[in-house]
Design a protein around this motif. Structure first.
Motif, mmCIF file in Angstrom:
data_model
loop_
_atom_site.group_PDB
_atom_site.id
_atom_site.type_symbol
_atom_site.label_atom_id
_atom_site.label_comp_id
_atom_site.label_asym_id
_atom_site.label_seq_id
_atom_site.Cartn_x
_atom_site.Cartn_y
_atom_site.Cartn_z
ATOM 1 N N UNK A 1 -5.029 -5.481 0.595
ATOM 2 C CA UNK A 1 -3.978 -6.431 0.971
ATOM 3 C C UNK A 1 -3.801 -6.505 2.485
ATOM 4 N N UNK A 2 -3.819 -5.350 3.134
ATOM 5 C CA UNK A 2 -3.602 -5.315 4.574
ATOM 6 C C UNK A 2 -4.718 -6.042 5.322
ATOM 7 N N UNK B 1 3.627 4.865 -0.544
ATOM 8 C CA UNK B 1 3.010 4.283 0.659
ATOM 9 C C UNK B 1 3.842 3.132 1.235
ATOM 10 N N UNK B 2 5.129 3.372 1.330
ATOM 11 C CA UNK B 2 6.018 2.363 1.904
ATOM 12 C C UNK B 2 5.797 2.204 3.406
ATOM 13 N N UNK B 3 5.188 3.199 4.025
ATOM 14 C CA UNK B 3 4.936 3.159 5.460
ATOM 15 C C UNK B 3 3.451 2.930 5.770
ATOM 16 N N UNK B 4 2.696 2.432 4.782
ATOM 17 C CA UNK B 4 1.270 2.154 4.978
ATOM 18 C C UNK B 4 1.082 1.156 6.115
ATOM 19 N N UNK B 5 0.151 1.466 7.024
ATOM 20 C CA UNK B 5 -0.069 0.581 8.164
ATOM 21 C C UNK B 5 -1.514 0.685 8.655
ATOM 22 N N UNK B 6 -2.097 -0.459 9.009
ATOM 23 C CA UNK B 6 -3.439 -0.478 9.613
ATOM 24 C C UNK B 6 -3.325 -0.798 11.105
ATOM 25 N N UNK C 1 -9.880 9.257 17.854
ATOM 26 C CA UNK C 1 -8.970 10.356 17.499
ATOM 27 C C UNK C 1 -8.807 10.343 15.983
ATOM 28 N N UNK C 2 -8.052 11.297 15.469
ATOM 29 C CA UNK C 2 -7.821 11.368 14.030
ATOM 30 C C UNK C 2 -6.527 10.631 13.683
ATOM 31 N N UNK C 3 -6.613 9.752 12.683
ATOM 32 C CA UNK C 3 -5.427 8.984 12.295
ATOM 33 C C UNK C 3 -5.531 8.585 10.821
ATOM 34 N N UNK C 4 -4.397 8.224 10.264
ATOM 35 C CA UNK C 4 -4.335 7.791 8.871
ATOM 36 C C UNK C 4 -3.428 6.572 8.748
ATOM 37 N N UNK C 5 -3.709 5.729 7.753
ATOM 38 C CA UNK C 5 -2.845 4.584 7.463
ATOM 39 C C UNK C 5 -1.576 5.005 6.710
ATOM 40 N N UNK C 6 -1.522 6.278 6.314
ATOM 41 C CA UNK C 6 -0.334 6.787 5.614
ATOM 42 C C UNK C 6 0.220 7.967 6.411
ATOM 43 N N UNK C 7 0.856 7.690 7.549
ATOM 44 C CA UNK C 7 1.229 8.767 8.486
ATOM 45 C C UNK C 7 2.461 9.568 8.080
ATOM 46 N N UNK C 8 3.251 9.034 7.154
ATOM 47 C CA UNK C 8 4.516 9.698 6.793
ATOM 48 C C UNK C 8 4.285 10.614 5.608
ATOM 49 N N UNK C 9 4.624 11.879 5.760
ATOM 50 C CA UNK C 9 4.368 12.858 4.714
ATOM 51 C C UNK C 9 5.157 12.562 3.444
ATOM 52 N N UNK C 10 4.494 12.830 2.317
ATOM 53 C CA UNK C 10 5.053 12.679 0.981
ATOM 54 C C UNK C 10 5.531 11.248 0.708
ATOM 55 N N UNK C 11 4.901 10.300 1.356
ATOM 56 C CA UNK C 11 5.191 8.878 1.125
ATOM 57 C C UNK C 11 4.370 8.426 -0.080
ATOM 58 N N UNK C 12 4.790 8.851 -1.270
ATOM 59 C CA UNK C 12 3.969 8.680 -2.469
ATOM 60 C C UNK C 12 3.776 7.213 -2.839
ATOM 61 N N UNK D 1 -3.483 3.851 -5.046
ATOM 62 C CA UNK D 1 -2.662 2.807 -4.439
ATOM 63 C C UNK D 1 -3.117 2.522 -3.011
ATOM 64 N N UNK D 2 -3.553 3.545 -2.314
ATOM 65 C CA UNK D 2 -4.035 3.418 -0.938
ATOM 66 C C UNK D 2 -5.144 2.360 -0.839
ATOM 67 N N UNK D 3 -6.097 2.399 -1.765
ATOM 68 C CA UNK D 3 -7.196 1.427 -1.772
ATOM 69 C C UNK D 3 -6.664 0.008 -1.979
#
Length: 498
Positions: free
Chosen positions: A200-201, A132-137, A119-130, A193-195
């Motif tokens: 780290x994750x 990336x406090x909600x970054x998750x793998x 399915x389609x998914x992202x490690x940054x699911x929360x909008x405008x989370x500049x 920052x995502x990279x």
């Protein structure tokens, strides 16, 4: 009179000794995969025909240093492995990574979802989370990460992993969609920052990331599955002013950054921009390429151009597969027949149709890898390691072929001839090997050779013709004669010259 006879005798002795020296036999081993049924089989007896090819190895001529060979960890492959019995799962991973297997040394995985995800998914699911406090793998923890960690456990030598994003989350893009569109400039810092967060994750899971490609297929893919568009100027700007500096500031400046990551026909405009000057090229460690522009033509001129533009940078083929095909199950013969098509058979423009003929899958792989190695490419990475009998799972139904096909319902595994073709390179040409020169008298044979760090030499020979061929192989003062079957690929391994 006696002295003259003695002189002539000694001349004859010297001549005979000289002839014997030129004909001294070398130690060697031959492994063959063929349409006649060999599967990386060790061959010790040969039908010696009239010599049709003379190959002279030139180890004093050295070219690029090999980074590695391998395939991609995808959610599709990992999901399928989890549906198999432990015995079959282990069999596949050992076949790819163990010392008595293909010994994969360079691998790829995807950041966020791709077409070979469920399915389609992202490690940054929360909008405008500049930030990336909600970054998750979390999405990778059931299938993808266990596959990588198990592969690591089976690999004695270890392997490099580079990651590629297909797209940022829709909220970072100008079209707010998974497919197409561009990264909004206001999120350039967030995307860099995502990279860093990804490194780290994965590190927290015990997985070291060697590097990245900046974007999978920045030209897009016909608005089909996850994608995000960059021009050469936009990607270079992002790497030069955002990604490179961010990784450097976070103490991750040793991570490899590969630019472009699409077909070879577009190489010139990309390397011209990436390596325009010292500032633009500073953070690019190399160039990534795919083969889909044509799975028949390996574009040697484009590869040569890219190397000459940046001779000290990596040039890695990061994705190739037999696409737009449902795999044939337990049918080795199909993989040797010129029946397979690719996307361009149906969709290429009329003027480019010639680049997409029907062509045997084994021939595509062998021809492309050898062609790449003979034109400065230092790494070659296949796409999915494992797919099912449909050529998925794939949320877009973009069916493809993998070297290993499985039937999870029946718990059955099929190692196609493509697996053995890949192993001819990955098993015997090891990281840090040097491609060396050679002379080949037979234009119908494709071959390449490499000097490994242990002093051994691996020579890969591909005979695409319908006739077996006898070969005279020469290395310095030694020679050996052997034969290669019709429609076959061989690796000749010559141990260190003592």
């Amino acid at each position: 009179m006696k002295s003259i006879k003695t002189y002539v005798y000694y001349l004859l002795v010297i001549a005979v000794m000289g002839c014997s020296e030129t004909k001294k036999q070398m130690d060697f081993e031959v492994f063959e995969t063929s349409a006649n049924g060999n599967k990386l089989s060790k061959i010790s007896t040969f039908e010696i025909l009239k010599v049709s090819a003379t190959i002279t190895l030139l180890p004093e001529q050295t070219y690029q240093t090999i980074t590695g060979f391998g395939g991609a960890f995808t959610e599709a492959s990992a999901y399928l492995l989890n549906k198999l019995s432990k015995a079959n799962r282990d069999t596949i991973l050992k076949a790819y990574f163990a010392k008595d297997g293909a010994r994969y040394s360079l691998t790829r995985t995807h950041m966020n979802s791709c077409d070979f995800s469920l399915s389609q998914y992202s490690y940054s699911p929360v909008e405008d989370d500049v930030n990336l406090e909600h970054f998750t793998i979390e999405a990778d923890k059931d299938d993808l990460i266990p596959m990588i960690k198990d592969a690591m456990a089976f690999s004695e030598d270890g392997f490099k992993i580079f990651a590629s994003p297909w797209t940022a989350a829709p909220w970072m893009k100008d079209n707010n969609h998974w497919v197409g569109g561009k990264l909004l400039p206001k999120y350039y810092n967030t995307w860099a920052l995502f990279f860093s967060k990804y490194i780290d994750a994965y590190k927290s899971e015990g997985i070291d990331i060697w590097g990245f490609t900046v974007e999978n297929e920045p030209h897009g893919n016909g608005n089909n599955w996850e994608s995000m568009h960059f021009t050469p100027q936009e990607m270079t700007h992002f790497v030069q002013n955002y990604l490179g500096p961010k990784l450097e500031a976070d103490g991750k400046g040793d991570k490899i950054i590969l630019g472009y990551d699409q077909n070879r026909a577009g190489l010139k405009e990309w390397v011209d921009e990436m390596y325009k000057d010292e500032a633009s090229s500073k953070y690019f460690d190399g160039t990534a390429i795919h083969w889909y522009e044509s799975t028949y033509d390996f574009f040697p001129e484009a590869l040569q151009y890219a190397h000459n533009k940046a001779p000290n940078k990596y040039l890695i083929e990061t994705e190739g597969c037999v696409d737009s095909e449902v795999p044939k199950w337990q049918d080795d013969a199909w993989y040797w027949k010129k029946e397979a098509t690719d996307w361009g058979w149906d969709w290429a423009s009329e003027e480019e149709k010639y680049l997409h003929p029907k062509y045997a899958p084994v021939n595509r792989y062998a021809r492309d890898i050898i062609g790449c190695l003979n034109n400065w490419v230092d790494g070659w990475v296949d796409w999915n390691m494992v797919l099912d009998r449909q050529g998925g799972p794939n949320w877009f139904k973009n069916w493809c072929v993998a070297p290993v096909i499985v039937d999870p319902d029946a718990d059955e595994v099929y190692f196609t001839p493509l697996y053995y073709t890949m192993a001819h390179f990955s098993k015997y040409i090891r990281p840090e090997a040097k491609i060396i020169g050679l002379e080949n008298s037979d234009k119908d044979l494709m071959l390449t050779s490499a000097l490994n760090t242990d002093g051994s030499i691996a020579v890969v020979i591909f005979n695409e013709t319908e006739k077996p061929k006898s070969i005279n192989l020469i290395l310095n003062d030694k020679t050996v004669e052997f034969s290669i079957d019709a429609k076959a690929i061989q690796t000749v391994v010559i141990p260190k010259n003592k």
